[in-house]
Design an enzyme around this catalytic site. Sequence first.
Site, short mmCIF file in Angstrom:
data_model
loop_
_atom_site.label_atom_id
_atom_site.label_comp_id
_atom_site.label_asym_id
_atom_site.label_seq_id
_atom_site.Cartn_x
_atom_site.Cartn_y
_atom_site.Cartn_z
N GLU A 128 1.15 5.51 0.75
CA GLU A 128 0.65 6.63 1.46
C GLU A 128 0.91 8.07 0.94
O GLU A 128 1.99 8.13 0.71
CB GLU A 128 1.19 6.58 3.12
CG GLU A 128 0.56 7.65 3.81
CD GLU A 128 0.81 7.42 5.39
OE1 GLU A 128 0.72 6.29 5.85
OE2 GLU A 128 1.25 8.51 6.03
N SER B 261 0.92 -1.22 -0.06
CA SER B 261 -0.14 0.14 0.05
C SER B 261 0.99 1.19 0.02
O SER B 261 2.16 1.21 0.29
CB SER B 261 -1.11 -0.21 1.09
OG SER B 261 -0.07 -0.31 2.36
N ASP C 188 -1.90 14.66 16.93
CA ASP C 188 -1.23 15.26 18.06
C ASP C 188 -1.78 16.56 18.56
O ASP C 188 -2.24 17.26 17.40
CB ASP C 188 0.14 15.32 17.46
CG ASP C 188 0.92 14.07 17.44
OD1 ASP C 188 1.34 13.26 18.38
OD2 ASP C 188 1.44 13.56 16.08
N HIS D 246 3.66 -1.13 3.71
CA HIS D 246 3.20 0.08 3.43
C HIS D 246 4.20 1.24 3.20
O HIS D 246 5.07 1.31 3.95
CB HIS D 246 2.27 0.34 4.85
CG HIS D 246 1.73 1.81 4.77
ND1 HIS D 246 0.36 1.88 4.06
CD2 HIS D 246 1.92 3.10 5.11
CE1 HIS D 246 0.05 3.15 3.96
NE2 HIS D 246 0.84 4.06 4.71
N PHE E 71 12.48 15.06 11.28
CA PHE E 71 11.09 14.52 11.63
C PHE E 71 10.83 13.48 12.54
O PHE E 71 10.35 13.18 13.49
CB PHE E 71 10.39 14.10 10.34
CG PHE E 71 8.68 13.47 10.55
CD1 PHE E 71 7.83 14.26 11.33
CD2 PHE E 71 8.64 12.25 10.19
CE1 PHE E 71 6.77 13.83 11.27
CE2 PHE E 71 7.43 11.83 10.46
CZ PHE E 71 6.35 12.39 10.84
C1 LIG Z 1 0.58 4.81 10.19
C2 LIG Z 1 0.48 6.44 10.71
C3 LIG Z 1 -0.23 7.14 10.11
C4 LIG Z 1 -0.41 8.48 10.76
N1 LIG Z 1 -1.23 9.31 9.95
C5 LIG Z 1 -1.47 10.44 10.50
C6 LIG Z 1 -2.25 11.70 10.01
O1 LIG Z 1 -2.88 11.47 8.78
N2 LIG Z 1 -2.49 12.56 10.54
C7 LIG Z 1 -1.95 12.92 11.83
O2 LIG Z 1 -2.24 14.25 12.39
N3 LIG Z 1 -1.16 12.20 12.31
C8 LIG Z 1 -0.84 10.90 11.92
N4 LIG Z 1 -0.16 10.04 12.43
C9 LIG Z 1 0.65 10.24 13.64
C10 LIG Z 1 -0.20 10.28 15.02
O3 LIG Z 1 -1.50 10.88 15.00
C11 LIG Z 1 0.46 10.21 16.16
O4 LIG Z 1 1.87 9.38 16.34
C12 LIG Z 1 -0.20 10.46 17.61
O5 LIG Z 1 0.66 10.99 18.62
C13 LIG Z 1 -0.89 9.14 18.26
O6 LIG Z 1 -1.72 8.53 17.49
P1 LIG Z 1 -2.17 7.20 17.72
O7 LIG Z 1 -3.44 6.90 16.80
O8 LIG Z 1 -1.18 6.22 17.75
O9 LIG Z 1 -2.43 7.24 19.29
P2 LIG Z 1 -3.10 6.18 20.62
O10 LIG Z 1 -3.13 4.89 19.84
O11 LIG Z 1 -4.23 6.73 20.95
O12 LIG Z 1 -1.89 6.52 21.45
C14 LIG Z 1 -1.18 7.62 21.70
C15 LIG Z 1 -0.39 7.38 23.00
O13 LIG Z 1 -1.33 7.73 24.21
C16 LIG Z 1 -1.20 6.21 25.00
N5 LIG Z 1 -2.50 6.38 25.44
C17 LIG Z 1 -3.51 5.78 24.76
N6 LIG Z 1 -4.77 5.72 25.44
C18 LIG Z 1 -4.43 5.81 26.87
C19 LIG Z 1 -5.04 5.51 27.89
N7 LIG Z 1 -6.28 5.55 28.16
N8 LIG Z 1 -4.33 5.90 28.99
C20 LIG Z 1 -2.86 6.18 28.87
N9 LIG Z 1 -2.21 6.28 27.85
C21 LIG Z 1 -3.05 6.09 26.61
C22 LIG Z 1 -0.82 5.51 24.14
O14 LIG Z 1 -0.10 4.38 24.86
C23 LIG Z 1 0.00 5.91 23.42
O15 LIG Z 1 1.42 6.11 24.09
C24 LIG Z 1 0.12 8.73 11.87
C25 LIG Z 1 0.86 7.64 12.49
C26 LIG Z 1 1.06 6.55 11.62
C27 LIG Z 1 2.17 5.40 12.46
#
Ligand SMILES: Cc1cc2nc3c(=O)[nH]c(=O)nc-3n(C[C@H](O)[C@H](O)[C@H](O)COP(=O)(O)OP(=O)(O)OC[C@H]3O[C@@H](n4cnc5c(N)ncnc54)[C@H](O)[C@@H]3O)c2cc1C
Length: 299
Positions: free
Chosen positions: A24, A22, A116, A276, A226
């Site tokens: 991105e 895939s 973020d 990916h 980055f």
């Molecule tokens: C493949 C990929 C694509 C991405 N695409 C984008 C994009 O399109 N746009 C963008 O803005 N960003 C994007 N990101 C970045 C992403 O938004 C950031 O890395 C963000 O900081 C974390 O998102 P997450 O979905 O992993 O969060 P989560 O899975 O919610 O986790 C984030 C952190 O919070 C902690 N956490 C979660 N729930 C709890 C809880 N209940 N209590 C305590 N700690 C908790 C987790 O352990 C982790 O450390 C992408 C990242 C990846 C790997």
Amino acid sequence: MIDDNVRASRQTADQRPELQISFEFFPPKNDAMEERFWDSVHKLAPLKPRFVSVTYGAGGTTRERTLRMVSSIKKDTGVDAAAHLTCVGASRDEVDAVVRGYQAAGINRIVALRGDPPEGVGQPFTPHPEGYQNAADLVAGIRRIGDFDISVAAYPEKHPQSESWDVEIDNLKRKLDGGADRAITQMFFSNGDYLRYLERARAAGITAPIVPGIQPIHSFKQISSFAGRCGTSIPAWLAERFDGLDDEPETHALVASAVAAEQVTELLDEGVTEFHIYTHNRSPLALALARILGRRPVA
Ligand SMILES: Cc1cc2nc3c(=O)[nH]c(=O)nc-3n(C[C@H](O)[C@H](O)[C@H](O)COP(=O)(O)OP(=O)(O)OC[C@H]3O[C@@H](n4cnc5c(N)ncnc54)[C@H](O)[C@@H]3O)c2cc1C
């Protein structure tokens, strides 16, 4: 002695039909960028990726453009497109409206992320008072709306906000148990980090695919800056390979291609079958990598 007969990277594409790729992209900001975006999409679509995905700008800043790009990719090329979606800074109702917008446009794949805070990557995250709490909560919300194919994020070097490996893997498990179909990793440059992450996940009972996110190094300077912000380390050997190449674009491109080829070849030999590729809206390195993975354009 290396035995080529047992190396997956020495098999032909028809000997490993399970291979999936895939790509991105990010939504272009202006006409010149849009031209490069479409040029790359049209060059990569004939490689028949499982899907191409389009990111969602920080805090939803590209909401309309992400939707426009995924819809057009699907219509123009027939390739399945996945829209990224974050829940940072938005209420559940606002996020749900975006999900329904994807649904209405015929988009059935979502990459579900927390996002973020506006202060920057790595800064403390406070959920919107009426918003989804994290990515796991968002996955559950999307599942309530419709039957989407959902990908989530995984971090081979731990998310900077995960205090421990247990927290990291528990969070990944919550996202997958809550209905995500696969995880896609943050970029990484040491395959050992990815393979150890897989072991940790499998030991915790996670069986879903954890697809390596491969970042071809278009600009070592940009990628290393980055990387520092998102918790990806740059091994000394990698920095050494690009040392002094900032003003030597041809050698830089050749080294980048060799580095990315080495990374996917090693992963293939370790039994990895799904990849990916982060394209940064450029096609040459992604095309070369797809070729190494055995993909040829299909008319
Ligand atoms: C493949 C990929 C694509 C991405 N695409 C984008 C994009 O399109 N746009 C963008 O803005 N960003 C994007 N990101 C970045 C992403 O938004 C950031 O890395 C963000 O900081 C974390 O998102 P997450 O979905 O992993 O969060 P989560 O899975 O919610 O986790 C984030 C952190 O919070 C902690 N956490 C979660 N729930 C709890 C809880 N209940 N209590 C305590 N700690 C908790 C987790 O352990 C982790 O450390 C992408 C990242 C990846 C790997």
